[in-house]
Design a protein around this motif. Structure first.
Motif, mmCIF file in Angstrom:
data_model
loop_
_atom_site.group_PDB
_atom_site.id
_atom_site.type_symbol
_atom_site.label_atom_id
_atom_site.label_comp_id
_atom_site.label_asym_id
_atom_site.label_seq_id
_atom_site.Cartn_x
_atom_site.Cartn_y
_atom_site.Cartn_z
ATOM 1 N N GLN A 71 -39.229 153.303 70.000
ATOM 2 C CA GLN A 71 -40.343 152.794 69.208
ATOM 3 C C GLN A 71 -40.343 153.407 67.808
ATOM 4 O O GLN A 71 -40.557 152.698 66.814
ATOM 5 C CB GLN A 71 -41.669 153.104 69.914
ATOM 6 C CG GLN A 71 -42.864 152.380 69.317
ATOM 7 C CD GLN A 71 -42.826 150.883 69.598
ATOM 8 O OE1 GLN A 71 -42.909 150.469 70.752
ATOM 9 N NE2 GLN A 71 -42.698 150.081 68.572
ATOM 10 N N GLN A 72 -40.059 154.684 67.729
ATOM 11 C CA GLN A 72 -40.011 155.353 66.427
ATOM 12 C C GLN A 72 -38.865 154.812 65.572
ATOM 13 O O GLN A 72 -39.018 154.615 64.364
ATOM 14 C CB GLN A 72 -39.863 156.864 66.632
ATOM 15 C CG GLN A 72 -41.107 157.533 67.199
ATOM 16 C CD GLN A 72 -40.891 158.990 67.539
ATOM 17 O OE1 GLN A 72 -39.753 159.459 67.666
ATOM 18 N NE2 GLN A 72 -41.978 159.732 67.707
ATOM 19 N N GLU A 73 -37.722 154.569 66.211
ATOM 20 C CA GLU A 73 -36.568 154.028 65.485
ATOM 21 C C GLU A 73 -36.868 152.627 64.962
ATOM 22 O O GLU A 73 -36.495 152.279 63.835
ATOM 23 C CB GLU A 73 -35.338 154.006 66.398
ATOM 24 C CG GLU A 73 -34.789 155.402 66.709
ATOM 25 C CD GLU A 73 -33.692 155.363 67.751
ATOM 26 O OE1 GLU A 73 -33.414 154.274 68.304
ATOM 27 O OE2 GLU A 73 -33.110 156.430 68.025
ATOM 28 N N LEU A 74 -37.547 151.825 65.764
ATOM 29 C CA LEU A 74 -37.910 150.478 65.323
ATOM 30 C C LEU A 74 -38.915 150.524 64.180
ATOM 31 O O LEU A 74 -38.801 149.772 63.209
ATOM 32 C CB LEU A 74 -38.483 149.675 66.494
ATOM 33 C CG LEU A 74 -37.492 148.970 67.412
ATOM 34 C CD1 LEU A 74 -38.240 148.145 68.454
ATOM 35 C CD2 LEU A 74 -36.542 148.082 66.635
ATOM 36 N N ASP A 75 -39.910 151.394 64.297
ATOM 37 C CA ASP A 75 -40.911 151.517 63.240
ATOM 38 C C ASP A 75 -40.248 151.928 61.922
ATOM 39 O O ASP A 75 -40.577 151.397 60.853
ATOM 40 C CB ASP A 75 -41.972 152.544 63.635
ATOM 41 C CG ASP A 75 -42.861 152.053 64.770
ATOM 42 O OD1 ASP A 75 -42.913 150.827 64.993
ATOM 43 O OD2 ASP A 75 -43.492 152.892 65.438
ATOM 44 N N ALA A 76 -39.308 152.871 61.999
ATOM 45 C CA ALA A 76 -38.604 153.321 60.806
ATOM 46 C C ALA A 76 -37.748 152.197 60.215
ATOM 47 O O ALA A 76 -37.691 152.007 59.002
ATOM 48 C CB ALA A 76 -37.728 154.528 61.138
ATOM 49 N N TYR A 77 -37.121 151.429 61.102
ATOM 50 C CA TYR A 77 -36.261 150.321 60.673
ATOM 51 C C TYR A 77 -37.090 149.258 59.948
ATOM 52 O O TYR A 77 -36.672 148.748 58.888
ATOM 53 C CB TYR A 77 -35.586 149.717 61.911
ATOM 54 C CG TYR A 77 -34.754 148.485 61.636
ATOM 55 C CD1 TYR A 77 -33.494 148.582 61.056
ATOM 56 C CD2 TYR A 77 -35.230 147.222 61.976
ATOM 57 C CE1 TYR A 77 -32.727 147.447 60.827
ATOM 58 C CE2 TYR A 77 -34.477 146.087 61.739
ATOM 59 C CZ TYR A 77 -33.225 146.201 61.177
ATOM 60 O OH TYR A 77 -32.470 145.077 60.937
ATOM 61 N N VAL A 78 -38.255 148.963 60.477
ATOM 62 C CA VAL A 78 -39.128 147.952 59.863
ATOM 63 C C VAL A 78 -39.637 148.441 58.506
ATOM 64 O O VAL A 78 -39.707 147.670 57.545
ATOM 65 C CB VAL A 78 -40.309 147.624 60.795
ATOM 66 C CG1 VAL A 78 -41.339 146.755 60.070
ATOM 67 C CG2 VAL A 78 -39.810 146.919 62.053
ATOM 68 N N ASN A 79 -39.977 149.716 58.424
ATOM 69 C CA ASN A 79 -40.484 150.268 57.168
ATOM 70 C C ASN A 79 -39.431 150.262 56.068
ATOM 71 O O ASN A 79 -39.730 150.034 54.903
ATOM 72 C CB ASN A 79 -40.998 151.695 57.389
ATOM 73 C CG ASN A 79 -42.283 151.731 58.190
ATOM 74 O OD1 ASN A 79 -43.048 150.762 58.198
ATOM 75 N ND2 ASN A 79 -42.513 152.821 58.898
ATOM 76 N N ILE A 80 -38.168 150.522 56.478
ATOM 77 C CA ILE A 80 -37.070 150.500 55.503
ATOM 78 C C ILE A 80 -36.852 149.088 54.974
ATOM 79 O O ILE A 80 -36.622 148.873 53.781
ATOM 80 C CB ILE A 80 -35.763 151.040 56.136
ATOM 81 C CG1 ILE A 80 -35.889 152.535 56.402
ATOM 82 C CG2 ILE A 80 -34.557 150.768 55.233
ATOM 83 C CD1 ILE A 80 -34.738 153.134 57.162
ATOM 84 N N LYS A 81 -36.915 148.114 55.881
ATOM 85 C CA LYS A 81 -36.713 146.733 55.486
ATOM 86 C C LYS A 81 -37.848 146.264 54.561
ATOM 87 O O LYS A 81 -37.645 145.473 53.668
ATOM 88 C CB LYS A 81 -36.632 145.816 56.715
ATOM 89 C CG LYS A 81 -35.377 146.017 57.531
ATOM 90 C CD LYS A 81 -35.291 145.011 58.667
ATOM 91 C CE LYS A 81 -35.090 143.602 58.138
ATOM 92 N NZ LYS A 81 -34.919 142.607 59.225
#
Length: 206
Positions: A196-206
């Protein structure tokens, strides 16, 4: 019915609207005999998780109240869902999913037991771990980020990320059953949180 609807959804969600991104496909076991878990905020995860794993079929555990309406219950059954009593779970609650796993089928469980944000601290229930351990099947953890409204299945953008499977068969023999359950539950919780943390970080970067 499952194959027909899943195929149609994949055509609409993946090929036409391009509203689903799947990460970690390489972690999906080749054999269908596993328990797949996912974070759970809405009914969209049910649809997106099934689409992400298609053409493999998921047999979902669903709360028995959804089957109170005879016709809707039949519809859910045609989609491989089966009822469980979450308030009063007993031995019979485990028999059906264990039987399915031993028949080399995939069982889908949302460990929080309710549509609730993972980061709200909802504890992971032991059900998924208990079932997987008794059937000697791996657990495939997943996390979801995306729209929670049904219309978002087409108009939004969702991401499902699969982590490495958690093996349940190769734990130390000197560990007691409760110790194994505690260890696997914590492992599932940690991996789900990380996804979940990795996905949240990925979305924020995008």
């Amino acid at each position: 019915m499952y194959k027909l609807i899943s195929g149609l959804l994949k055509l609409i969600i993946v090929k036409l609207s391009n509203s689903l991104e799947v990460q970690g496909k390489e972690n999906i076991p080749q054999l269908h005999r596993y328990v797949v878990t996912c974070t759970h905020e809405s009914y969209n995860e049910v649809i997106m998780l099934g689409t992400a794993i298609y053409p493999n079929q998921i047999h979902y555990m669903a709360k028995k109240e959804l089957f109170n309406n005879k016709w809707f219950g039949r519809f859910l059954t045609s989609l491989n869902a089966f009822p469980v009593d979450r308030d009063n779970p007993g031995p019979s609650t485990l028999k059906r999913p264990i039987k399915l796993l031993k028949e080399n089928k995939t069982v889908g469980i949302f460990p929080t037991g309710q549509r609730k944000k993972y980061d709200e601290g909802a504890p992971l229930k032991r059900g998924a771990v208990t079932i997987a351990m008794m059937a000697q099947a791996p657990i495939l953890p997943a996390a979801y980020v995306g729209p929670n409204e049904i219309k978002g299945l087409i108009t939004g953008k969702a991401i499902i990320k699969f982590g490495e499977p958690i093996e349940t068969k190769h734990l130390p023999k000197d560990m007691k059953r409760n110790e194994k359950l505690e260890y696997l539950t914590k492992e599932l919780e940690n991996r789900t949180k990380q996804l979940q943390q990795e996905l949240d970080a990925y979305v924020n970067i995008k």
